[in-house]
Design an enzyme around this catalytic site. Structure first.
Site, PDB file in Angstrom:
ATOM      1  N   ASP A 125      -0.913  -6.510  18.739  1.00 55.40           N
ATOM      2  CA  ASP A 125      -1.584  -7.803  18.962  1.00 55.40           C
ATOM      3  C   ASP A 125      -3.067  -7.547  19.228  1.00 55.40           C
ATOM      4  OD1 ASP A 125       0.750  -9.267  18.630  1.00 55.40           O
ATOM      5  OD2 ASP A 125       1.302  -9.092  20.738  1.00 55.40           O
ATOM      6  N   THR A 193       3.108  -5.644   5.656  1.00 53.43           N
ATOM      7  CA  THR A 193       3.746  -6.754   6.376  1.00 53.43           C
ATOM      8  C   THR A 193       2.815  -7.963   6.344  1.00 53.43           C
ATOM      9  OG1 THR A 193       2.753  -6.201   8.494  1.00 53.43           O
ATOM     10  CG2 THR A 193       4.833  -5.111   7.958  1.00 53.43           C
TER      11      THR A 193
HETATM   12  C1  LIG Z   1       0.952  -8.455  15.332  1.00 53.12           C
HETATM   13  S1  LIG Z   1       2.653  -8.115  15.429  1.00 53.12           S
HETATM   14  C2  LIG Z   1       2.874  -6.740  14.316  1.00 53.12           C
HETATM   15  C3  LIG Z   1       4.309  -6.533  13.926  1.00 53.12           C
HETATM   16  C4  LIG Z   1       4.580  -5.343  12.982  1.00 53.12           C
HETATM   17  N1  LIG Z   1       4.220  -4.081  13.572  1.00 53.12           N
HETATM   18  C5  LIG Z   1       3.899  -5.533  11.661  1.00 53.12           C
HETATM   19  O1  LIG Z   1       2.987  -4.758  11.330  1.00 53.12           O
HETATM   20  O2  LIG Z   1       4.275  -6.478  10.952  1.00 53.12           O
HETATM   21  C6  LIG Z   1       2.802  -7.340  17.017  1.00 53.12           C
HETATM   22  C7  LIG Z   1       4.231  -7.296  17.512  1.00 53.12           C
HETATM   23  O3  LIG Z   1       4.295  -6.539  18.706  1.00 53.12           O
HETATM   24  C8  LIG Z   1       5.169  -7.189  19.624  1.00 53.12           C
HETATM   25  N2  LIG Z   1       4.749  -6.701  20.949  1.00 53.12           N
HETATM   26  C9  LIG Z   1       3.567  -6.974  21.553  1.00 53.12           C
HETATM   27  N3  LIG Z   1       3.459  -6.316  22.725  1.00 53.12           N
HETATM   28  C10 LIG Z   1       4.605  -5.592  22.861  1.00 53.12           C
HETATM   29  C11 LIG Z   1       5.102  -4.710  23.861  1.00 53.12           C
HETATM   30  N4  LIG Z   1       4.371  -4.444  24.962  1.00 53.12           N
HETATM   31  N5  LIG Z   1       6.308  -4.145  23.689  1.00 53.12           N
HETATM   32  C12 LIG Z   1       7.040  -4.422  22.571  1.00 53.12           C
HETATM   33  N6  LIG Z   1       6.640  -5.271  21.595  1.00 53.12           N
HETATM   34  C13 LIG Z   1       5.434  -5.834  21.727  1.00 53.12           C
HETATM   35  C14 LIG Z   1       4.982  -8.659  19.333  1.00 53.12           C
HETATM   36  O4  LIG Z   1       6.079  -9.444  19.754  1.00 53.12           O
HETATM   37  C15 LIG Z   1       4.821  -8.653  17.820  1.00 53.12           C
HETATM   38  O5  LIG Z   1       6.070  -8.744  17.156  1.00 53.12           O
END
Ligand SMILES: C[S@@+](CC[C@H](N)C(=O)[O-])C[C@H]1O[C@@H](n2cnc3c(N)ncnc32)[C@H](O)[C@@H]1O
Length: 217
Positions: A125, A193
């Protein structure tokens, strides 16, 4: 969540979601005995952990390409977890497990030191506003935790499309002398993605980083 997502969660979570103890917040991980990875997968093997695995495309592609590797995805967002579980079933993958919790607490409490072969964080994020930068996942404290978690000679792979995050990542890794930047080309096993596509469509450059820890001795 949609009806299908609820169904996937109910049907597959008991098999593939690792049951961890939480603190007061549903997503935080409490101190607890570390995971017995060999018991969880029913075999020993290299372990790859992906943080924020989203809809699971990267995990599924990598798990199909490397059936002898054990993969663990951390995903806090339940609907994304449900979609990933549906995909694991559709692709008949037996080498993926998920944790529905914050990965920072997860790395701190669930793994023995130097037990993870590779750690992946793709498109964390971005928190683009300056006043929100402190919420970003990658900072010196996280890098230190990553250095304790990966095996000696292990790998951390990252990608981001946000210029200020692409500057902050090397700064954070530079604070831990165990890490060396060994590659900045696109990780070939990373499918595109929606987050990468969104960045490209907005004209942003994708930055990849591969760090390796230095084996002692
Ligand atoms: C911007 S998305 C990217 C998803 C994936 N990696 C992609 O490239 O399509 C970031 C993801 O990280 C998850 N996320 C954010 N902080 C996290 C944390 N501390 N632990 C686990 N998941 C987390 C969010 O829910 C989200 O699904």
């Amino acid at each position: 969540m949609t009806t299908s997502q609820r169904t996937w969660l109910e049907r597959y979570a008991p098999q593939w979601v690792i049951d961890v103890e939480h603190e007061d917040l549903a997503t935080s991980v409490a101190e607890q005995p570390q995971l017995d990875l060999d018991a969880i997968f029913g075999r020993s093997g290299p372990v790859v952990v992906e943080i924020g695995s989203g809809h699971g495309q990267t995990l599924i592609a990598a798990a199909e390409a490397k059936p002898d590797t054990n993969f663990i995805g951390f995903e806090v967002f339940e609907a994304s977890l449900a979609i990933t579980l549906g995909q694991i079933a559709e692709h008949h993958r037996t080498n993926i497990r998920m944790v529905n919790a914050d990965a920072v607490g997860g790395l701190r409490h669930l793994f023995t030191q130097h037990s993870v072969t590779e750690l992946w964080i793709f498109f964390p994020d971005p928190w683009p506003k300056k006043r929100h930068h402190k919420r970003r996942l990658i900072d010196p404290e996280f890098v230190h935790l990553a250095g304790d978690t990966v095996v000696l000679g292990g790998t951390v792979r990252l990608a981001t499309d946000w210029p200020s995050y692409a500057e902050a990542i090397p700064e954070a890794f530079a604070t831990d002398p165990r890490f060396r930047l060994v590659d900045t080309t696109r990780f070939v096993s990373r499918p595109i993605t929606k987050f990468e596509r969104r960045g490209l469509e907005a004209g942003r450059v994708i930055h990849d980083f591969t760090y390796r820890t230095i084996a002692e001795g």
